[in-house]
Write a protein that holds these residues in place. Structure first.
Motif, short mmCIF file in Angstrom:
data_model
loop_
_atom_site.label_atom_id
_atom_site.label_comp_id
_atom_site.label_asym_id
_atom_site.label_seq_id
_atom_site.Cartn_x
_atom_site.Cartn_y
_atom_site.Cartn_z
N ALA A 171 3.29 -11.94 13.24
CA ALA A 171 2.55 -12.76 12.28
C ALA A 171 1.13 -12.22 12.11
O ALA A 171 0.58 -12.23 11.00
CB ALA A 171 2.52 -14.21 12.76
N SER A 172 0.53 -11.71 13.19
CA SER A 172 -0.82 -11.13 13.08
C SER A 172 -0.80 -9.89 12.20
O SER A 172 -1.66 -9.71 11.34
CB SER A 172 -1.35 -10.75 14.46
OG SER A 172 -1.44 -11.88 15.27
N VAL A 173 0.17 -9.02 12.47
CA VAL A 173 0.20 -7.79 11.67
C VAL A 173 0.45 -8.13 10.20
O VAL A 173 -0.09 -7.49 9.30
CB VAL A 173 1.23 -6.78 12.26
CG1 VAL A 173 2.64 -7.06 11.83
CG2 VAL A 173 0.86 -5.36 11.89
N ASP A 174 1.22 -9.20 9.95
CA ASP A 174 1.45 -9.59 8.56
C ASP A 174 0.17 -10.08 7.89
O ASP A 174 -0.04 -9.84 6.69
CB ASP A 174 2.54 -10.67 8.49
CG ASP A 174 3.92 -10.11 8.82
OD1 ASP A 174 4.04 -8.87 8.98
OD2 ASP A 174 4.88 -10.90 8.93
N LEU A 175 -0.68 -10.78 8.65
CA LEU A 175 -1.97 -11.19 8.06
C LEU A 175 -2.80 -9.95 7.71
O LEU A 175 -3.46 -9.89 6.67
CB LEU A 175 -2.76 -12.07 9.04
CG LEU A 175 -2.25 -13.50 9.25
CD1 LEU A 175 -3.12 -14.22 10.29
CD2 LEU A 175 -2.27 -14.26 7.93
N ALA A 176 -2.77 -8.97 8.59
CA ALA A 176 -3.54 -7.74 8.32
C ALA A 176 -3.01 -7.00 7.09
O ALA A 176 -3.78 -6.58 6.22
CB ALA A 176 -3.51 -6.83 9.55
N THR A 177 -1.68 -6.86 7.01
CA THR A 177 -1.14 -6.11 5.87
C THR A 177 -1.35 -6.88 4.56
O THR A 177 -1.58 -6.27 3.51
CB THR A 177 0.36 -5.79 6.06
OG1 THR A 177 1.09 -6.99 6.21
CG2 THR A 177 0.59 -4.92 7.28
N THR A 178 -1.29 -8.22 4.64
CA THR A 178 -1.54 -9.00 3.43
C THR A 178 -2.98 -8.79 2.94
O THR A 178 -3.23 -8.61 1.74
CB THR A 178 -1.26 -10.49 3.68
OG1 THR A 178 0.09 -10.61 4.10
CG2 THR A 178 -1.49 -11.33 2.44
N HIS A 179 -3.92 -8.80 3.90
CA HIS A 179 -5.31 -8.53 3.51
C HIS A 179 -5.43 -7.14 2.88
O HIS A 179 -6.05 -6.97 1.82
CB HIS A 179 -6.26 -8.62 4.72
CG HIS A 179 -7.67 -8.22 4.37
ND1 HIS A 179 -8.63 -9.13 3.97
CD2 HIS A 179 -8.27 -7.00 4.31
CE1 HIS A 179 -9.76 -8.48 3.68
NE2 HIS A 179 -9.57 -7.19 3.89
N ILE A 180 -4.83 -6.16 3.52
CA ILE A 180 -4.95 -4.78 3.03
C ILE A 180 -4.31 -4.62 1.65
O ILE A 180 -4.91 -4.04 0.74
CB ILE A 180 -4.33 -3.80 4.05
CG1 ILE A 180 -5.23 -3.73 5.29
CG2 ILE A 180 -4.13 -2.41 3.44
CD1 ILE A 180 -4.64 -2.95 6.46
N ASN A 181 -3.12 -5.18 1.47
CA ASN A 181 -2.47 -5.04 0.16
C ASN A 181 -3.27 -5.73 -0.95
O ASN A 181 -3.19 -5.34 -2.10
CB ASN A 181 -1.03 -5.55 0.21
CG ASN A 181 -0.12 -4.58 0.95
OD1 ASN A 181 -0.40 -3.38 1.01
ND2 ASN A 181 0.96 -5.10 1.52
N ALA A 182 -4.03 -6.75 -0.58
CA ALA A 182 -4.84 -7.45 -1.59
C ALA A 182 -6.17 -6.75 -1.85
O ALA A 182 -6.72 -6.84 -2.95
CB ALA A 182 -5.07 -8.90 -1.17
N HIS A 183 -6.74 -6.09 -0.82
CA HIS A 183 -8.11 -5.58 -0.97
C HIS A 183 -8.25 -4.07 -0.96
O HIS A 183 -9.25 -3.55 -1.45
CB HIS A 183 -9.00 -6.16 0.16
CG HIS A 183 -9.13 -7.65 0.08
ND1 HIS A 183 -10.13 -8.26 -0.64
CD2 HIS A 183 -8.38 -8.65 0.62
CE1 HIS A 183 -9.99 -9.59 -0.53
NE2 HIS A 183 -8.93 -9.84 0.22
N SER A 184 -7.32 -3.34 -0.34
CA SER A 184 -7.53 -1.90 -0.22
C SER A 184 -7.23 -1.23 -1.56
O SER A 184 -6.66 -1.84 -2.46
CB SER A 184 -6.63 -1.29 0.86
OG SER A 184 -5.46 -0.74 0.29
N SER A 185 -7.62 0.02 -1.69
CA SER A 185 -7.38 0.72 -2.95
C SER A 185 -6.10 1.55 -2.88
O SER A 185 -5.92 2.47 -3.68
CB SER A 185 -8.58 1.60 -3.30
OG SER A 185 -8.74 2.61 -2.32
#
Lengths: 454, 454
Positions: free
Chosen positions: A345-359
């Motif tokens: 669940a933690s890694v999913d929070l991280a990937t969700t942030h990245i997919n929303a904010h990273s380029s």
């Protein structure tokens, strides 16, 4: 290489015609042309360096008057130790790469004596817009000739004299080779770019190398496909089980190895479990190198509790926009990944942030767990996804591509570091013996064999 | 599949979110969803056919009033023999293709315990705009789910009731599967298209299937990459040594097997040496099928000398524009390749004409000589280049791709018939053990191994 008074349409049309001859030259003929270019440049060292000295002199005055940055000035100087030799060696390195042309990447027996092949071939005509570094012209010329693509080049104006000198030498050298003269053309005036960007009939791909503004401006002006990256907003996620000393080494490298590069880290995501253990070690090391930290509430509170008072005092508050900002500077945004019910669940929070904010350029996870790493690498939708290594590894030379024309954040054609392969497309060849579509009609016609041979 | 009142931005954002879940579903989960969709459609045959009957009734009235062409009306009818069954079988065929996701296409040991892999992954979100044929919605849904891409669908308005019925059934079927509901969304109103075309933040690729006008209009409206072909101007070149009866068979098939298709032949290039031998046989066969011939001077004179008087009388003169026209009709433009000093010089004239006039879709040569054929196949810059077979072979089903989303005349990403592979991109994964870029500095750092493992 030709330096020409032709109109943009004439330049582009000549490139298109030349591209057809270049595309069918043998590997030897293309390699011999690169050898000839190398030899001619070796012999013209004095001429080119004196032209370059004129550019440097003009630029120095502009820098003194504050009209030009010191970093641009620095990059102009071909006389700097090793630069000339590196430029020449680069031509031979590209020459000695595998030939990317004519590779068979699929072969199918459609029916008896009816064979389908997919073969790599050059794209056609490239328009490459690049910055002021004078050695880039030799690099791009090598890539274009090796890949069988014609190229129209427009370089930064600060290197005009260097470009002219180098292009004149290359042009003369090509005369004795089978590579058509119009395969490589240099345009000098800025105005011609917008005309060229309208010529989708002749130009197949635009590669802008330079600032984000340049890439965005090119994309908005043309219907020709554009290969490049407008942003490099890279993140690193420290999972709860990451090795602390590895985290320090990797994050320091990712921020400081070349802070202004597109693959340097801009956002650090930290598992709540290691806010008071791993994060303070990372933060201290970054502070020592002069990096400012912009923290969310949880990470700031943790660092205030754990860092020496002088460091704790200069922690900054992150705003929402910091997580969408490519700083290219000694600034790092830090965000806490809060405790969850499970490591996945933690890694999913991280990937969700990245997919929303990273380029979608390069993002990394630091973890000791292969399954956690796999989940991250699968879920993050970026060109490069890394486990326990620095985002700075995203680079054509480091990837073993020999060289690169740039790093792409496109999601079609070529992604990540783009080497010779990214300058190729393919065509389908069918060799038949008189078969026609009507032979395979649905009622009682011949059946397809579709036997995959490769 | 959802039929929604959401705004275009909400639709596109929902698709982007869904695409991330869909992209990491297992092959089994995607295949099971296709099985469920197939089962649900089988069970809802009556419902869907009665919705389709409404579309057909409305369209019949429009056709009677001359507001709709008979050919559109014909394509609307799902009740036509075999059509329903073909649509259902198509879903299972796509399901049973190789999984295109997660294929490792490159593997390099950068250094000890530092491994680079390139793996195929879905592109993300597709916007597919298609014509009125109601079965296409099931076909595209299958391709999207199989390839792990979310899709936003907009179909021709004449099939609105059919689309609504099918999408409702698919939507219900997906509920019991792991494929997120927003993976496949249908939009009904035409107005939403221009809004969607502006959402390059969420949509990665636009695939317009339909008229040339549609493709051109989409290309001019968006900065999102567009996959498709605006034209299909295909040529066949009869070399001097072509087998005459093979030439007749192939050219008749290429013009008449499906005259309105993009891969039918529009221009015939004829070697001067066979103007009075092979060409008359070809011309007679085409005349018998009602094809009009638009000839240049030499070919017209030769045919007047050799054809029966009634046929010779109806030969037409070609204008320059005829060689740039995609007729999609019973018309063929004929041009003579004049005698030259050598067979290769003749083939070069033919390829020069083709590269200047064809739409880079499909072009063929008829010859008994392998070296002449090779020269043609190398020199012609088209997606598909054929030797001794019909241009009609340019087709995903015939190429063994199982199915196609269309035929691309783009010169980047995917070219020619585009199957599942054309809906994939890749990402680079690096698995390290703490290595950083600074370890490999030029003065005395570690050396790259760059050992290619795949």
């Amino acid at each position: 290489m030709s330096l020409t008074d032709s109109s943009p349409a004439q330049i582009a049309q000549a490139a298109a015609v030349a591209s057809r001859s270049l595309a069918v030259l043998s590997s030897d003929a293309r390699n011999e042309a690169l050898t000839a270019v190398h030899r001619a440049l070796v012999q013209s060292k004095d001429l080119i360096l004196s032209a370059n000295a004129q550019d440097v002199e003009l630029a120095s005055k502009a820098a003194e008057n504050g009209e030009l940055s010191q970093s641009v000035l620095k990059r102009l100087d071909l006389g700097k130790k090793g630069k000339w030799e590196d430029m020449l060696q680069g031509i031979l390195d590209v020459r000695d790469l595998d030939d990317p042309v004519g590779k068979v990447t699929m072969k199918t027996k459609l029916d008896d004596d009816l064979i389908l092949e997919r073969r790599s071939c050059p794209i056609g005509v490239l328009l490459i817009i690049f910055e002021a570094r004078p050695e880039v012209i030799a690099n791009i010329t090598s890539l274009a000739i090796k890949s069988g693509n014609a190229a129209i080049l427009k370089g930064g104006k600060e290197s005009t004299e260097s470009f002219k000198a180098i292009s004149t030498v290359i042009s003369k050298a090509l005369k004795s080779t089978k590579v058509p003269r119009a395969s490589i053309q240099l345009v000098i005036t800025r105005e011609s770019i917008s005309d060229l960007l309208a010529l989708d009939k002749y130009i197949d791909l635009v590669i802008p190398r330079g600032s984000n503004e340049l890439v965005r401006s090119v994309k908005s002006q043309t219907s020709i496909p554009v290969l490049g990256h407008a942003d490099g907003l890279c993140s690193i996620y420290i999972h709860a089980d990451a090795d602390p000393s590895m985290a320090v080494r990797i994050i320091v490298d990712a921020k400081l190895n070349y802070t202004a590069a597109c693959n340097s880290v801009e956002t650090l995501l930290v598992d709540e479990a290691v806010l008071e253990t791993t994060l303070p070690q990372v933060a201290s090391s970054l502070f020592e190198k002069g990096v400012s930290l912009r923290c969310d509430k949880l990470s700031k509170a943790a660092l205030r509790r754990t860092l020496p008072r002088n460091q704790a005092a200069i922690l900054q508050d992150a705003s929402d926009t910091d997580y969408d900002t490519e700083f290219l500077d000694l600034i790092l945004a830090i965000k806490t990944i809060p405790k969850t019910s499970s490591p996945t669940a933690s890694v999913d929070l991280a990937t969700t942030h990245i997919n929303a904010h990273s380029s979608k350029h390069t993002d990394a996870i630091l973890t000791s767990s292969e399954s956690i790493a796999d989940r991250f690498l699968n879920h993050v939708d970026s060109a490069c996804v890394f486990w326990n290594t620095s985002t700075r590894m995203a680079d054509g030379m480091r990837f073993g591509f020999g060289t690169e024309v740039g790093i792409s954040t496109n999601k079609i054609h070529a992604r990540g570091p783009v080497g010779l392969e990214g300058l190729m497309i393919y065509k389908y060849r069918v060799r038949g013996t008189g078969q026609v579509a009507g032979d395979y009609s649905e009622d009682g016609g011949r059946k397809w064999k579709h036997e995959r041979l490769l």
